[in-house]
Design an enzyme around this catalytic site. Structure first.
Site, short mmCIF file in Angstrom:
data_model
loop_
_atom_site.label_atom_id
_atom_site.label_comp_id
_atom_site.label_asym_id
_atom_site.label_seq_id
_atom_site.Cartn_x
_atom_site.Cartn_y
_atom_site.Cartn_z
N GLY A 13 -7.19 -8.24 2.04
CA GLY A 13 -7.29 -9.33 1.07
C GLY A 13 -6.11 -10.29 1.14
O GLY A 13 -5.16 -10.09 1.89
N ARG A 40 -16.75 -2.34 4.72
CA ARG A 40 -16.98 -3.56 5.52
C ARG A 40 -15.86 -3.81 6.53
O ARG A 40 -16.11 -4.36 7.60
CB ARG A 40 -17.04 -4.79 4.59
CG ARG A 40 -18.17 -4.82 3.61
CD ARG A 40 -18.09 -6.07 2.72
NE ARG A 40 -16.96 -6.06 1.77
CZ ARG A 40 -17.02 -5.49 0.56
NH1 ARG A 40 -18.11 -4.89 0.15
NH2 ARG A 40 -15.97 -5.51 -0.25
N SER A 41 -14.65 -3.42 6.20
CA SER A 41 -13.50 -3.74 7.07
C SER A 41 -13.06 -2.58 7.94
O SER A 41 -12.15 -2.74 8.76
CB SER A 41 -12.31 -4.17 6.22
OG SER A 41 -12.65 -5.24 5.40
N ARG A 100 -1.97 -2.51 -16.87
CA ARG A 100 -0.76 -3.23 -17.31
C ARG A 100 -0.36 -2.98 -18.77
O ARG A 100 0.82 -2.88 -19.08
CB ARG A 100 -0.93 -4.74 -17.10
CG ARG A 100 -0.89 -5.14 -15.65
CD ARG A 100 -1.04 -6.64 -15.51
NE ARG A 100 -1.32 -6.99 -14.13
CZ ARG A 100 -2.08 -8.02 -13.77
NH1 ARG A 100 -2.60 -8.81 -14.69
NH2 ARG A 100 -2.29 -8.27 -12.51
N CYS A 129 0.27 -12.88 -11.95
CA CYS A 129 1.07 -13.84 -11.18
C CYS A 129 1.78 -14.89 -12.05
O CYS A 129 2.98 -15.15 -11.87
CB CYS A 129 0.20 -14.53 -10.13
SG CYS A 129 -1.50 -14.82 -10.64
N GLN A 156 -2.87 -23.47 -11.76
CA GLN A 156 -2.89 -22.32 -10.86
C GLN A 156 -3.73 -22.58 -9.60
O GLN A 156 -4.82 -23.11 -9.66
CB GLN A 156 -3.43 -21.08 -11.60
CG GLN A 156 -2.55 -20.70 -12.78
CD GLN A 156 -2.98 -19.41 -13.48
OE1 GLN A 156 -2.87 -19.35 -14.70
NE2 GLN A 156 -3.44 -18.41 -12.76
N SER A 159 -5.65 -19.49 -4.45
CA SER A 159 -5.37 -18.21 -3.80
C SER A 159 -5.21 -17.09 -4.82
O SER A 159 -5.34 -15.91 -4.46
CB SER A 159 -4.14 -18.30 -2.91
OG SER A 159 -3.03 -18.73 -3.66
N HIS A 244 1.62 -21.47 -8.00
CA HIS A 244 1.26 -21.77 -9.38
C HIS A 244 2.39 -22.58 -10.01
O HIS A 244 3.57 -22.28 -9.82
CB HIS A 244 1.10 -20.48 -10.20
CG HIS A 244 -0.10 -19.65 -9.86
ND1 HIS A 244 -1.06 -20.01 -8.93
CD2 HIS A 244 -0.49 -18.44 -10.35
CE1 HIS A 244 -1.99 -19.07 -8.88
NE2 HIS A 244 -1.68 -18.11 -9.72
P1 NAP Z 1 -9.31 -10.58 -2.05
O1 NAP Z 1 -8.70 -11.55 -1.10
O2 NAP Z 1 -10.71 -10.79 -2.48
O3 NAP Z 1 -9.17 -9.09 -1.43
C1 NAP Z 1 -9.77 -7.96 -2.00
C2 NAP Z 1 -9.35 -6.71 -1.24
O4 NAP Z 1 -9.92 -5.56 -1.90
C3 NAP Z 1 -9.87 -6.68 0.19
O5 NAP Z 1 -8.95 -6.01 1.00
C4 NAP Z 1 -11.14 -5.86 0.05
O6 NAP Z 1 -11.54 -5.20 1.24
C5 NAP Z 1 -10.69 -4.82 -0.97
N1 NAP Z 1 -11.84 -4.19 -1.59
C6 NAP Z 1 -12.84 -4.78 -2.28
N2 NAP Z 1 -13.77 -3.86 -2.64
C7 NAP Z 1 -13.32 -2.68 -2.19
C8 NAP Z 1 -13.86 -1.35 -2.23
N3 NAP Z 1 -15.03 -1.07 -2.81
N4 NAP Z 1 -13.15 -0.36 -1.64
C9 NAP Z 1 -11.97 -0.64 -1.03
N5 NAP Z 1 -11.44 -1.87 -0.94
C10 NAP Z 1 -12.12 -2.87 -1.51
O7 NAP Z 1 -8.48 -10.52 -3.39
P2 NAP Z 1 -6.89 -10.62 -3.62
O8 NAP Z 1 -6.54 -11.98 -4.03
O9 NAP Z 1 -6.17 -10.00 -2.48
O10 NAP Z 1 -6.72 -9.75 -4.95
C11 NAP Z 1 -7.07 -8.42 -5.02
C12 NAP Z 1 -6.78 -7.88 -6.41
O11 NAP Z 1 -5.40 -7.97 -6.67
C13 NAP Z 1 -7.45 -8.70 -7.53
O12 NAP Z 1 -8.66 -8.12 -7.91
C14 NAP Z 1 -6.48 -8.64 -8.66
O13 NAP Z 1 -6.79 -7.52 -9.47
C15 NAP Z 1 -5.18 -8.36 -7.98
N6 NAP Z 1 -4.31 -9.55 -8.00
C16 NAP Z 1 -3.18 -9.47 -8.68
C17 NAP Z 1 -2.34 -10.52 -8.73
C18 NAP Z 1 -1.12 -10.43 -9.55
O14 NAP Z 1 -0.88 -11.32 -10.28
N7 NAP Z 1 -0.31 -9.44 -9.47
C19 NAP Z 1 -2.61 -11.68 -8.07
C20 NAP Z 1 -3.77 -11.78 -7.36
C21 NAP Z 1 -4.61 -10.68 -7.34
P3 NAP Z 1 -12.70 -5.84 2.21
O15 NAP Z 1 -12.00 -6.87 3.03
O16 NAP Z 1 -13.13 -4.67 3.01
O17 NAP Z 1 -13.76 -6.39 1.32
N1 12T Z 2 -8.48 -13.68 -12.39
O1 12T Z 2 -4.01 -10.07 -11.58
O2 12T Z 2 -8.24 -15.72 -10.73
O3 12T Z 2 -5.03 -10.19 -13.48
O4 12T Z 2 -6.20 -16.37 -10.39
C1 12T Z 2 -4.73 -12.66 -11.10
C2 12T Z 2 -5.27 -13.88 -10.72
C3 12T Z 2 -6.69 -12.15 -12.33
C4 12T Z 2 -4.80 -10.62 -12.33
C5 12T Z 2 -7.05 -15.53 -10.73
C6 12T Z 2 -7.24 -13.36 -11.95
C7 12T Z 2 -5.43 -11.84 -11.90
C8 12T Z 2 -6.51 -14.21 -11.15
#
Ligand code: NAP
Ligand code: 12T
Length: 342
Positions: A13, A40-41, A100, A129, A156, A159, A244
């Site tokens: 991701g 899928r990956s 959290r 974030c 925001q 990404s 952001h």
């Molecule tokens: P993203 O680009 O959509 O990536 C999602 C990741 O999760 C991919 O590696 C995906 O794998 C994997 N995944 C999805 N379904 C899965 C499953 N059933 N089993 C195993 N892996 C699975 O999203 P992202 O932006 O990286 O964000 C991911 C998560 O991080 C968000 O949902 C959010 O909760 C969190 N996040 C947190 C912050 C923060 O502020 N700290 C910021 C952004 C996001 P595949 O490629 O195989 O589908």
């Molecule tokens: N919906 O980590 O869409 O709680 O920018 C982070 C980013 C949730 C989170 C977004 C979201 C989170 C977003």
């Protein structure tokens, strides 16, 4: 040095990929890396430190021998798999919102409350974030003079939503500019994001706020350890790919001048003041892309309130907002001997 195994849950991701870059750039001392994602990956190959690593499907058995899990595969995946990882002897740094606000789970921005790590029971939460970058800039002010109230508006980037939203913003822009379309396809957001602004991040709640707005309220109070701070926020999506921005109005308990704030932030970790209007110097998301620090500009007195300050706070949401903060937490756990097998 002890052998250290790190697993990245959600390695393919937007956040997972940034985790890999961050571990590499900071020379994080892991000897084994496990890349976990969905079915899928599985089998995909991803480079790390000049070698290709094969992505494995995440299963309950993925955590044998793992010391640290960096999780960013969504809340439902963390809910199911973080406890399994802890059972297997790992410490989980979770990037989703799922744990959290759990009182048993420390919510940490190392520049502000690294000491909270000491009480962890296997899971540590990484804040949202928008909250993480704001904390870096306001924690020194809270410590010095006390914060009474925050009024926040965010700008925001896409990404924050993940790779699909980056693709959607670029595709819609291309459809309009290159293909000359009037109507674009909308898959990720309820409205067109290219050339638009959407006052809606995450889902709406009963009180009219969005979940993203209430994360800023609740997480800020938890990290600063002060439930008395009054906080209100409007979180807005803009067609920016990375970074952001936040307009933050800070009302302090004791009066502080902009010059004093600049001096305070100059000595604070993780924050850089970029604030010279005569040179058009203030931070923008493009300037912050790929950088670790949180940047602050437009620091000025609020003309409507003697104890008020206006600030413009910008950071790369995939770094301080996600991957960097998580890796910093892992570094602190290691330095403080807080890993289970350390
Ligand atoms: P993203 O680009 O959509 O990536 C999602 C990741 O999760 C991919 O590696 C995906 O794998 C994997 N995944 C999805 N379904 C899965 C499953 N059933 N089993 C195993 N892996 C699975 O999203 P992202 O932006 O990286 O964000 C991911 C998560 O991080 C968000 O949902 C959010 O909760 C969190 N996040 C947190 C912050 C923060 O502020 N700290 C910021 C952004 C996001 P595949 O490629 O195989 O589908
Ligand atoms: N919906 O980590 O869409 O709680 O920018 C982070 C980013 C949730 C989170 C977004 C979201 C989170 C977003």
């Amino acid at each position: 040095m002890k052998k250290l195994t790190v697993a990245i849950m959600g390695a393919t991701g937007a956040v997972g990929q940034e985790m890999l870059r961050t571990l590499e750039q900071r020379h994080f001392p892991c000897t084994t890396l496990r890349l976990l994602a969905s079915e899928r990956s599985a089998g995909k190959k991803i480079p790390f430190r000049g070698k290709l690593h094969v992505v494995e499907q995440l299963t309950a058995g993925s955590f044998a021998g793992v010391d640290i899990v960096l999780a960013s595969a969504g809340g439902a995946i963390s809910k199911e798999f973080a406890p399994k990882a802890v059972e297997a002897g790992a410490v989980v740094v979770d990037n989703t919102s799922y744990f959290r606000m759990d009182p048993e789970v420390p919510l940490v921005v190392p520049e502000a409350n690294a000491d909270a790590l000491a009480k962890h029971k296997g899971i540590i939460a990484n804040p949202n974030c928008s909250t993480a970058q704001m904390i870096v800039a306001i924690a020194p002010i809270h410590r010095a003079v006390g914060i009474r109230r925050l009024v926040i508006s965010t700008y925001q980037s896409v990404s924050g939503t993940g790779q699909k939203a980056i693709d959607e913003c670029l595709r819609q822009t291309r459809e309009i500019l290159v293909e000359g379309k009037q109507e674009v396809e909308k898959k990720v957001y309820p409205h067109q994001i290219a050339f638009n602004v959407i006052p809606h991040i995450d889902s709406f709640l009963e009180n009219g706020y969005t979940k993203e707005e209430m994360k800023m309220v609740n997480e800020t109070r938890k990290i600063l350890g002060d439930d008395s701070i009054a906080i209100t926020a409007t979180t807005v999506r803009v067609p920016v790919l990375r970074g952001h921005s936040e307009s933050v109005n800070v009302e302090t308990r004791k009066r502080i001048t902009p010059a004093e704030v600049r001096a305070l932030l100059a000595d604070a970790p993780g924050v850089v003041v970029v604030d010279d209007p005569s040179q058009n110097d203030y931070p923008t998301p493009i300037y912050c892309e790929g950088r670790d620090e949180t940047y602050v500009g437009r620091i000025r007195e609020d003309i409507s309130n003697p104890n008020g300050l206006e600030m413009w706070i910008v950071s790369d949401n995939l770094r301080k907002g996600a991957a960097l903060n998580a890796v910093q937490i892992a570094e602190e756990l290691l330095a403080r001997g807080l890993l289970k097998r350390s």
